[in-house]
Motif scaffolding. Structure first.
Motif, PDB file in Angstrom:
ATOM      1  N   ILE A  38       1.027  -1.163   0.165  1.00 59.84           N
ATOM      2  CA  ILE A  38      -0.143  -0.086  -0.055  1.00 59.84           C
ATOM      3  C   ILE A  38       0.905   1.154   0.027  1.00 59.84           C
ATOM      4  O   ILE A  38       1.704   1.311   0.924  1.00 59.84           O
ATOM      5  CB  ILE A  38      -0.783   0.229   1.189  1.00 59.84           C
ATOM      6  CG1 ILE A  38      -1.726  -1.299   1.192  1.00 59.84           C
ATOM      7  CG2 ILE A  38      -1.709   1.239   1.297  1.00 59.84           C
ATOM      8  CD1 ILE A  38      -2.574  -1.327   0.001  1.00 59.84           C
ATOM      9  N   ASP A  39       0.668   1.901  -1.085  1.00 63.51           N
ATOM     10  CA  ASP A  39       1.800   3.237  -1.107  1.00 63.51           C
ATOM     11  C   ASP A  39       0.954   4.498  -0.561  1.00 63.51           C
ATOM     12  O   ASP A  39      -0.145   4.477  -0.226  1.00 63.51           O
ATOM     13  CB  ASP A  39       1.778   3.410  -2.555  1.00 63.51           C
ATOM     14  CG  ASP A  39       2.953   4.193  -3.030  1.00 63.51           C
ATOM     15  OD1 ASP A  39       3.810   4.669  -2.446  1.00 63.51           O
ATOM     16  OD2 ASP A  39       3.305   4.310  -4.173  1.00 63.51           O
ATOM     17  N   ASP A  40       1.903   5.309  -0.304  1.00 62.38           N
ATOM     18  CA  ASP A  40       1.287   6.346   0.378  1.00 62.38           C
ATOM     19  C   ASP A  40       0.414   6.291   1.591  1.00 62.38           C
ATOM     20  O   ASP A  40      -0.522   7.006   1.636  1.00 62.38           O
ATOM     21  CB  ASP A  40       0.674   7.450  -0.526  1.00 62.38           C
ATOM     22  CG  ASP A  40       1.586   7.594  -1.704  1.00 62.38           C
ATOM     23  OD1 ASP A  40       2.566   7.561  -1.702  1.00 62.38           O
ATOM     24  OD2 ASP A  40       0.944   8.199  -3.045  1.00 62.38           O
ATOM     25  N   PHE A  41       0.693   5.297   2.496  1.00 61.41           N
ATOM     26  CA  PHE A  41      -0.157   4.617   3.562  1.00 61.41           C
ATOM     27  C   PHE A  41      -0.257   5.995   4.405  1.00 61.41           C
ATOM     28  O   PHE A  41       0.563   6.709   4.841  1.00 61.41           O
ATOM     29  CB  PHE A  41       0.431   3.670   4.161  1.00 61.41           C
ATOM     30  CG  PHE A  41      -0.277   3.077   5.450  1.00 61.41           C
ATOM     31  CD1 PHE A  41      -1.565   2.425   5.009  1.00 61.41           C
ATOM     32  CD2 PHE A  41      -0.143   3.559   6.700  1.00 61.41           C
ATOM     33  CE1 PHE A  41      -2.160   2.003   6.060  1.00 61.41           C
ATOM     34  CE2 PHE A  41      -1.026   3.194   7.728  1.00 61.41           C
ATOM     35  CZ  PHE A  41      -2.201   2.192   7.479  1.00 61.41           C
ATOM     36  N   ALA A  66       9.377   3.085   5.265  1.00 65.06           N
ATOM     37  CA  ALA A  66       9.409   4.631   5.411  1.00 65.06           C
ATOM     38  C   ALA A  66      10.048   5.305   4.140  1.00 65.06           C
ATOM     39  O   ALA A  66      11.243   4.768   3.531  1.00 65.06           O
ATOM     40  CB  ALA A  66      10.046   5.050   6.547  1.00 65.06           C
ATOM     41  N   GLU A  67       8.940   6.059   3.319  1.00 64.72           N
ATOM     42  CA  GLU A  67       9.542   6.809   2.147  1.00 64.72           C
ATOM     43  C   GLU A  67      10.016   8.122   2.351  1.00 64.72           C
ATOM     44  O   GLU A  67       9.632   8.759   3.591  1.00 64.72           O
ATOM     45  CB  GLU A  67       8.157   6.974   1.363  1.00 64.72           C
ATOM     46  CG  GLU A  67       7.305   5.762   0.922  1.00 64.72           C
ATOM     47  CD  GLU A  67       6.371   6.314  -0.132  1.00 64.72           C
ATOM     48  OE1 GLU A  67       6.248   5.828  -1.262  1.00 64.72           O
ATOM     49  OE2 GLU A  67       5.509   7.254   0.119  1.00 64.72           O
ATOM     50  N   GLY A  68      11.045   8.488   1.669  1.00 57.41           N
ATOM     51  CA  GLY A  68      11.552   9.993   1.810  1.00 57.41           C
ATOM     52  C   GLY A  68      12.375  10.266   3.056  1.00 57.41           C
ATOM     53  O   GLY A  68      12.523  11.276   3.626  1.00 57.41           O
TER      54      GLY A  68
HETATM   55 CA    CA Z   1       4.621   6.676  -2.227  1.00 58.28          CA
END
Ligand code: CA
Ligand code: C2E
Ligand code: CA
Ligand code: CA
Length: 278
Positions: A178-181, A235-237
């Motif tokens: 699930i992206d951008d959760f 964790a993104e970014g």
């Molecule tokens: Ca994303």
């Protein structure tokens, strides 16, 4: 009053016209871009935070425009969705990413998953599962090395068809994330019913860490939620060493971001993989 009306109309008409010709030009160029081979895929590593190994590579599409240079997907994906181009483009991305991953495996690299962003328009087509299976077969890539990144709005739609598709993909051996959760205004109930492997914490939550107590609380909570549900969490970014250390201390499984690497063309990614495993 008559004159005024005409005048208003004329102003409105000319700006609308300017907008539509600009859009039309973009649309025509975008349609041609696929035939002309102007799309390219960049790859960004996802790093295991305890072992430092490459957990996955995310495929991120770019448009190499002959005049404008590299165009960001934020600028053309929404239009590609609107005009339906995302269907053949998305298929091309899937196939290319699978083939690239197979090539890396054949070159003797330690295997990792390739993760591919899937737009809602693509996912909701009847033949989506077939398209995924065909891409895997054509690349001779085992399904376990492919991950599909879906947004909450896709899985939130609990139409029987959506659930069936997710199960079929899962049974085929493909991973689902699930992206951008946390950004989708969605309930958490889908986590209970759907066969999901990974949560990717949206980068907006990490942006102000370690300065923002609220963001810290949210991230800790998502990590705890993932752990309790036996889900992998990314964790993104991740941009700074501080953020990396914070996540590692909180036992977040993986991180992705400029701190480790920016997205790179395939050849550069290959060198990066070799250097990092040396
Ligand atoms: Ca994303
Ligand atoms: P996303 O899936 O959330 O991808 C992550 C975006 O964050 C990428 O932008 C990536 O370059 C950027 N990023 C990575 N690390 C950092 C960081 O440390 N700091 C910051 N500020 N940004 C970071 P990109 O490549 O421009 O893609 C933007 C969005 O376009 C993606 O967001 C995704 O929604 C969409 N997209 C990209 N490639 C594809 C694709 O192949 N298919 C579809 N359907 N959508 C795609
Ligand atoms: Ca993504
Ligand atoms: Ca995003």
């Amino acid at each position: 009053a008559k004159g005024e009306g005409r005048n208003t109309f004329r102003i409105y008409d000319s700006s609308l016209h300017a907008m539509s010709t600009e859009r039309l030009r973009l649309e025509v160029n975008l349609r041609r871009a696929l035939e002309r081979g102007e799309f390219t895929i960049y790859y960004q590593p996802r790093i295991g935070l305890t072992g430092g190994t490459i957990a996955a590579m995310e495929a991120l599409v770019r448009w190499q425009h002959p005049e404008s240079g590299l165009v960001s997907p934020a600028e053309f994906i929404p239009l590609a969705e609107e005009i339906g181009l995302i269907v053949p483009l998305g298929e091309w991305i899937l196939e290319t990413a699978c083939r690239q991953n197979k090539r890396w495996q054949d070159d003797g690299m330690d295997p990792f998953r390739i993760s591919v962003n899937i737009s809602a328009v693509q996912f909701h087509r009847d033949e989506f599962v077939k398209v995924v299976q065909r891409a895997l077969q054509e690349a001779s890539l085992e399904p376990q090395w492919l991950e599909l990144e879906l947004t909450e709005s896709i899985v939130m739609n609990n139409a029987a068809k959506t659930i069936m598709k997710l199960r079929e993909l899962k049974e085929a051996g493909v991973h689902i994330s699930i992206d951008d959760f946390g950004t989708g205004f969605s309930s958490l109930s889908y986590l209970k019913y759907f066969p999901i492997d990974t949560l990717k914490i949206d980068r907006s939550f990490l942006q102000d860490v370690p300065d923002s107590p609220k963001d810290i609380a949210i991230i800790k909570t998502i990590i705890a939620l993932a752990r309790r549900l036996h889900l992998n969490v990314v964790a993104e970014g991740v941009e700074s060493r501080e953020q990396f250390l914070f996540l590692a201390a909180r036992k977040c499984s993986e991180g992705q971001g400029y701190f480790f690497s920016r997205p790179m063309p395939a050849s550069e990614a290959e060198q990066w993989i070799r250097d990092s495993s040396a």
